[in-house]
Write an enzyme that holds these catalytic residues in place. Structure first.
Site, PDB file in Angstrom:
ATOM      1  N   CYS A   1      -1.469   3.601   9.615  1.00 53.02           N
ATOM      2  CA  CYS A   1      -0.142   3.995   8.766  1.00 53.02           C
ATOM      3  C   CYS A   1       0.632   3.321   8.196  1.00 53.02           C
ATOM      4  O   CYS A   1       0.772   2.289   9.464  1.00 53.02           O
ATOM      5  CB  CYS A   1       0.316   5.702   8.601  1.00 53.02           C
ATOM      6  SG  CYS A   1       1.629   5.634   7.130  1.00 53.02           S
TER       7      CYS A   1
ATOM      8  N   CYS B   1       4.630   4.202   8.976  1.00 54.20           N
ATOM      9  CA  CYS B   1       5.022   3.887  10.309  1.00 54.20           C
ATOM     10  C   CYS B   1       4.172   3.416  10.945  1.00 54.20           C
ATOM     11  O   CYS B   1       4.875   3.497  12.306  1.00 54.20           O
ATOM     12  CB  CYS B   1       5.634   5.504  10.333  1.00 54.20           C
ATOM     13  SG  CYS B   1       4.032   6.674   9.992  1.00 54.20           S
TER      14      CYS B   1
ATOM     15  N   CYS C   1       0.163  11.182   5.096  1.00 50.30           N
ATOM     16  CA  CYS C   1       0.715  10.559   6.678  1.00 50.30           C
ATOM     17  C   CYS C   1       1.307  12.220   7.186  1.00 50.30           C
ATOM     18  O   CYS C   1       2.860  12.445   6.501  1.00 50.30           O
ATOM     19  CB  CYS C   1       0.791   9.627   7.250  1.00 50.30           C
ATOM     20  SG  CYS C   1       1.787   9.204   9.247  1.00 50.30           S
TER      21      CYS C   1
ATOM     22  N   CYS D   1       5.479  10.293   8.299  1.00 52.64           N
ATOM     23  CA  CYS D   1       6.302   9.697   7.355  1.00 52.64           C
ATOM     24  C   CYS D   1       5.585  10.302   6.145  1.00 52.64           C
ATOM     25  O   CYS D   1       6.884   9.810   5.112  1.00 52.64           O
ATOM     26  CB  CYS D   1       6.128   8.810   7.391  1.00 52.64           C
ATOM     27  SG  CYS D   1       4.621   7.367   6.276  1.00 52.64           S
TER      28      CYS D   1
ATOM     29  N   CYS E   1     -11.180   9.960   1.565  1.00 48.85           N
ATOM     30  CA  CYS E   1     -11.203   7.791   0.338  1.00 48.85           C
ATOM     31  C   CYS E   1      -9.231   8.425   0.500  1.00 48.85           C
ATOM     32  O   CYS E   1      -8.550   8.236   0.089  1.00 48.85           O
ATOM     33  CB  CYS E   1     -11.483   9.245  -0.791  1.00 48.85           C
ATOM     34  SG  CYS E   1     -12.057   7.504  -1.834  1.00 48.85           S
TER      35      CYS E   1
END
Length: 136
Positions: A53, A56, A102, A105, A125
């Site tokens: 991510c 984070c 995510c 976060c 995707c």
């Protein structure tokens, strides 16, 4: 939506700028924008490593699960760590899809579809702007 990491828009913008994230990263991750197909830096990226991510640093995907779906966005068959990605029903644009965020976060990552070519049958995707790659 409550996640372990909570920040203001100003704090997210500053963090993404500090990381050198691409300009679209804030709108994609914090406001669920979608980058145009075939424009993301990881769409045709095949190095060996892991995708995290951008907001984070949570580990999301292994490069070994990436495949060319021909859709214009990086596609993966499964998440690297079970529970790293949370699914949310997305009813925007006159359709029903499964949005991926995510779990750490709340960053918008992309969508998952049940049309993948591997044994999972899934196609995660993702927007390149929501990802950070770490080479092995």
């Amino acid at each position: 939506m409550t996640t372990p990491i909570e920040k203001t828009d100003a704090e997210w913008k500053a963090l993404l700028a500090e990381k050198g994230a691409e300009p679209a990263a804030f709108e994609v991750t914090r406001h669920a924008a979608t980058e145009r197909p075939f424009t993301g830096k990881y769409e045709a990226h095949w190095d060996d490593g892991t995708y995290h991510c951008i907001c984070c640093g949570a580990k999301l995907f292994e490069s070994s699960t990436k495949f060319d779906a021909g859709c214009g966005w990086p596609s993966f068959s499964q998440e690297a760590v079970p529970g790293a990605i949370r699914n949310i029903v997305d009813r925007s644009h006159g359709m029903v899809r499964t949005e991926n965020v995510c779990a750490n976060c709340g960053a918008h990552l992309g969508h998952v579809f049940p049309d993948g070519p591997t044994e999972t049958g899934l196609r995660y995707c993702m927007n390149s702007a929501s990802l950070d790659f770490k080479k092995k």
